[in-house]
Design an enzyme around this catalytic site. Sequence first.
Site, PDB file in Angstrom:
ATOM      1  CB  CYS A  78     -29.467  53.588 -64.414  1.00 46.30           C
ATOM      2  SG  CYS A  78     -28.330  54.840 -63.754  1.00 46.30           S
ATOM      3  CG  ASP A  79     -33.540  50.308 -68.810  1.00 46.84           C
ATOM      4  OD1 ASP A  79     -34.689  50.464 -68.373  1.00 46.84           O
ATOM      5  OD2 ASP A  79     -33.189  49.177 -69.691  1.00 46.84           O
TER       6      ASP A  79
END
Length: 212
Positions: A78-79
Amino acid sequence: MTIFVLASASPARLGVLRNAGIEPLVRVSNVDEDAVAAALPADTTPEQIVIELARAKARDIAATLDPTEFADSVVVGCDSMLLMDGVLQGKPLTPDVARARWAEMAGRSADLLTGHCVLRLRDGKIVAEAADCSGTTVHFVKPEPDELEAYLASGEPLQVAGAFTLDGRGGWFVDRIEGDPSSVIGIGLPLVRRLLAEVGVGIAQLWVGGTA
Protein backbone atom coordinates in the site's frame (compact mmCIF):
# COMPACT_ATOMS: atom_id res chain seq x y z
CA MET A 1 -3.96 -22.12 4.13
CA THR A 2 -3.06 -18.94 2.27
CA ILE A 3 -0.54 -16.76 4.12
CA PHE A 4 -1.26 -13.03 4.19
CA VAL A 5 1.88 -10.88 4.00
CA LEU A 6 1.65 -7.14 4.66
CA ALA A 7 4.46 -5.25 2.90
CA SER A 8 4.37 -2.30 5.27
CA ALA A 9 5.84 -1.11 8.55
CA SER A 10 2.70 0.92 9.32
CA PRO A 11 1.23 0.06 12.74
CA ALA A 12 -2.03 1.67 11.61
CA ARG A 13 -2.39 -0.73 8.67
CA LEU A 14 -1.53 -3.65 10.91
CA GLY A 15 -4.15 -2.50 13.42
CA VAL A 16 -6.86 -2.26 10.75
CA LEU A 17 -6.17 -5.82 9.58
CA ARG A 18 -6.05 -7.24 13.09
CA ASN A 19 -9.34 -5.58 14.00
CA ALA A 20 -10.80 -7.04 10.80
CA GLY A 21 -9.84 -10.61 11.74
CA ILE A 22 -6.50 -11.03 9.94
CA GLU A 23 -3.12 -11.59 11.59
CA PRO A 24 -0.67 -10.83 8.77
CA LEU A 25 3.02 -11.50 8.60
CA VAL A 26 4.73 -8.11 8.37
CA ARG A 27 7.63 -7.57 6.01
CA VAL A 28 9.08 -4.10 5.41
CA SER A 29 10.20 -3.21 1.89
CA ASN A 30 13.37 -1.32 0.99
CA VAL A 31 11.80 0.54 -1.91
CA ASP A 32 13.09 4.04 -2.61
CA GLU A 33 9.73 5.74 -3.06
CA ASP A 34 11.18 8.95 -4.47
CA ALA A 35 13.16 7.00 -7.07
CA VAL A 36 10.12 4.97 -8.12
CA ALA A 37 8.00 8.09 -8.49
CA ALA A 38 10.74 9.96 -10.37
CA ALA A 39 11.05 7.13 -12.89
CA LEU A 40 7.39 7.31 -13.88
CA PRO A 41 6.32 9.23 -17.01
CA ALA A 42 5.55 12.91 -16.49
CA ASP A 43 1.88 12.41 -17.37
CA THR A 44 1.31 9.67 -14.75
CA THR A 45 -1.83 10.47 -12.76
CA PRO A 46 -1.71 10.85 -8.96
CA GLU A 47 -3.82 7.72 -8.63
CA GLN A 48 -1.42 5.71 -10.78
CA ILE A 49 1.57 7.02 -8.85
CA VAL A 50 0.33 5.60 -5.54
CA ILE A 51 -0.61 2.34 -7.27
CA GLU A 52 2.89 2.00 -8.73
CA LEU A 53 4.45 2.70 -5.34
CA ALA A 54 2.24 0.03 -3.77
CA ARG A 55 3.17 -2.39 -6.56
CA ALA A 56 6.88 -1.73 -6.07
CA LYS A 57 6.62 -2.47 -2.35
CA ALA A 58 4.63 -5.68 -2.88
CA ARG A 59 7.03 -6.95 -5.55
CA ASP A 60 10.06 -6.06 -3.44
CA ILE A 61 8.79 -8.25 -0.60
CA ALA A 62 7.55 -11.03 -2.89
CA ALA A 63 11.08 -11.45 -4.22
CA THR A 64 12.41 -12.11 -0.71
CA LEU A 65 9.97 -14.81 0.38
CA ASP A 66 11.09 -18.42 0.74
CA PRO A 67 9.16 -20.44 -1.89
CA THR A 68 8.82 -23.38 0.49
CA GLU A 69 7.58 -21.42 3.49
CA PHE A 70 5.30 -19.21 1.39
CA ALA A 71 4.14 -21.77 -1.16
CA ASP A 72 0.60 -20.33 -1.07
CA SER A 73 0.54 -16.68 -0.10
CA VAL A 74 -0.67 -13.18 -0.92
CA VAL A 75 1.45 -10.05 -0.56
CA VAL A 76 -0.32 -6.74 -0.07
CA GLY A 77 1.47 -3.45 -0.66
CA CYS A 78 0.00 0.00 0.00
CA ASP A 79 0.99 3.61 -0.40
CA SER A 80 -0.91 6.70 0.74
CA MET A 81 -0.49 10.34 -0.25
CA LEU A 82 -2.60 13.45 0.17
CA LEU A 83 -3.63 15.29 -2.99
CA MET A 84 -4.13 19.01 -2.43
CA ASP A 85 -4.23 21.67 -5.13
CA GLY A 86 -3.02 19.09 -7.63
CA VAL A 87 0.12 18.26 -5.63
CA LEU A 88 0.79 14.91 -3.93
CA GLN A 89 2.08 15.11 -0.38
CA GLY A 90 3.74 12.23 1.43
CA LYS A 91 5.25 12.15 4.92
CA PRO A 92 6.44 15.59 6.08
CA LEU A 93 9.23 14.12 8.25
CA THR A 94 9.99 17.44 9.99
CA PRO A 95 7.85 19.78 12.17
CA ASP A 96 8.52 22.72 9.84
CA VAL A 97 7.20 20.89 6.78
CA ALA A 98 4.20 19.57 8.74
CA ARG A 99 3.45 23.07 10.02
CA ALA A 100 3.56 24.48 6.49
CA ARG A 101 1.23 21.77 5.24
CA TRP A 102 -1.27 22.41 8.01
CA ALA A 103 -1.23 26.09 7.09
CA GLU A 104 -2.52 25.01 3.67
CA MET A 105 -4.88 22.27 4.90
CA ALA A 106 -6.62 23.97 7.83
CA GLY A 107 -10.28 24.68 7.12
CA ARG A 108 -10.06 23.07 3.68
CA SER A 109 -10.49 19.65 2.08
CA ALA A 110 -8.15 17.33 0.22
CA ASP A 111 -8.18 13.82 -1.23
CA LEU A 112 -6.34 11.02 0.53
CA LEU A 113 -5.26 8.54 -2.15
CA THR A 114 -4.21 5.02 -1.20
CA GLY A 115 -2.76 2.69 -3.80
CA HIS A 116 -3.14 -1.05 -3.22
CA CYS A 117 -1.45 -4.00 -4.91
CA VAL A 118 -2.21 -7.65 -4.18
CA LEU A 119 0.09 -10.39 -5.46
CA ARG A 120 -0.81 -14.09 -5.37
CA LEU A 121 2.22 -16.34 -4.99
CA ARG A 122 2.56 -20.05 -5.52
CA ASP A 123 5.92 -21.74 -4.95
CA GLY A 124 7.70 -18.40 -5.07
CA LYS A 125 6.18 -17.25 -8.36
CA ILE A 126 3.65 -14.47 -8.90
CA VAL A 127 0.66 -16.13 -10.54
CA ALA A 128 -1.85 -13.28 -10.27
CA GLU A 129 -1.86 -9.56 -9.55
CA ALA A 130 -4.55 -6.97 -8.89
CA ALA A 131 -4.10 -3.28 -8.13
CA ASP A 132 -6.25 -0.19 -7.70
CA CYS A 133 -6.52 3.09 -5.83
CA SER A 134 -9.09 4.28 -3.32
CA GLY A 135 -9.74 7.98 -2.84
CA THR A 136 -11.39 9.64 0.14
CA THR A 137 -12.12 13.33 0.57
CA VAL A 138 -11.06 14.64 3.97
CA HIS A 139 -12.49 17.87 5.37
CA PHE A 140 -10.20 19.53 7.91
CA VAL A 141 -11.08 21.97 10.67
CA LYS A 142 -8.72 24.79 11.63
CA PRO A 143 -6.74 23.89 14.78
CA GLU A 144 -5.94 26.62 17.28
CA PRO A 145 -2.25 27.59 17.16
CA ASP A 146 -1.52 25.96 20.52
CA GLU A 147 -3.34 22.79 19.46
CA LEU A 148 -1.33 22.55 16.26
CA GLU A 149 1.97 23.09 18.05
CA ALA A 150 1.09 20.41 20.59
CA TYR A 151 0.16 18.06 17.74
CA LEU A 152 3.44 18.71 15.96
CA ALA A 153 5.36 18.21 19.21
CA SER A 154 3.74 14.79 19.64
CA GLY A 155 5.58 13.62 16.53
CA GLU A 156 2.49 11.84 15.21
CA PRO A 157 2.03 13.83 11.99
CA LEU A 158 5.66 13.61 10.89
CA GLN A 159 5.62 10.00 9.67
CA VAL A 160 2.19 9.82 8.05
CA ALA A 161 0.90 10.85 4.64
CA GLY A 162 -0.59 14.32 4.62
CA ALA A 163 0.64 15.13 8.16
CA PHE A 164 -2.48 13.78 9.85
CA THR A 165 -4.09 10.62 11.13
CA LEU A 166 -7.78 9.75 11.34
CA ASP A 167 -7.41 7.17 14.11
CA GLY A 168 -5.05 9.16 16.34
CA ARG A 169 -4.67 12.70 17.64
CA GLY A 170 -5.19 14.05 14.15
CA GLY A 171 -8.78 12.85 14.30
CA TRP A 172 -9.63 15.87 16.43
CA PHE A 173 -8.98 18.06 13.39
CA VAL A 174 -11.00 16.12 10.81
CA ASP A 175 -14.53 17.44 10.46
CA ARG A 176 -15.75 14.64 8.20
CA ILE A 177 -14.75 12.36 5.36
CA GLU A 178 -16.39 11.21 2.16
CA GLY A 179 -15.32 7.66 1.42
CA ASP A 180 -13.81 4.65 3.16
CA PRO A 181 -12.41 5.35 6.67
CA SER A 182 -10.09 2.34 6.60
CA SER A 183 -8.50 3.65 3.41
CA VAL A 184 -7.68 6.94 5.16
CA ILE A 185 -5.98 4.95 7.93
CA GLY A 186 -3.88 3.26 5.28
CA ILE A 187 -5.50 0.11 3.89
CA GLY A 188 -8.99 0.05 2.42
CA LEU A 189 -10.78 -3.12 3.49
CA PRO A 190 -13.53 -3.06 0.82
CA LEU A 191 -10.96 -2.55 -1.94
CA VAL A 192 -8.56 -5.19 -0.60
CA ARG A 193 -11.45 -7.65 -0.41
CA ARG A 194 -12.19 -7.03 -4.09
CA LEU A 195 -8.55 -7.30 -5.12
CA LEU A 196 -8.14 -10.54 -3.17
CA ALA A 197 -11.16 -11.95 -4.98
CA GLU A 198 -9.56 -11.00 -8.31
CA VAL A 199 -6.53 -13.16 -7.47
CA GLY A 200 -8.70 -16.03 -6.26
CA VAL A 201 -8.66 -15.57 -2.49
CA GLY A 202 -11.82 -15.28 -0.38
CA ILE A 203 -11.55 -13.00 2.64
CA ALA A 204 -13.16 -15.51 5.01
CA GLN A 205 -10.37 -18.03 4.47
CA LEU A 206 -7.88 -15.46 5.79
CA TRP A 207 -9.72 -14.68 9.00
CA VAL A 208 -8.16 -15.95 12.20
CA GLY A 209 -10.13 -19.06 13.08
CA GLY A 210 -11.70 -19.16 9.60
CA THR A 211 -11.73 -22.10 7.23
CA ALA A 212 -9.97 -22.38 3.89
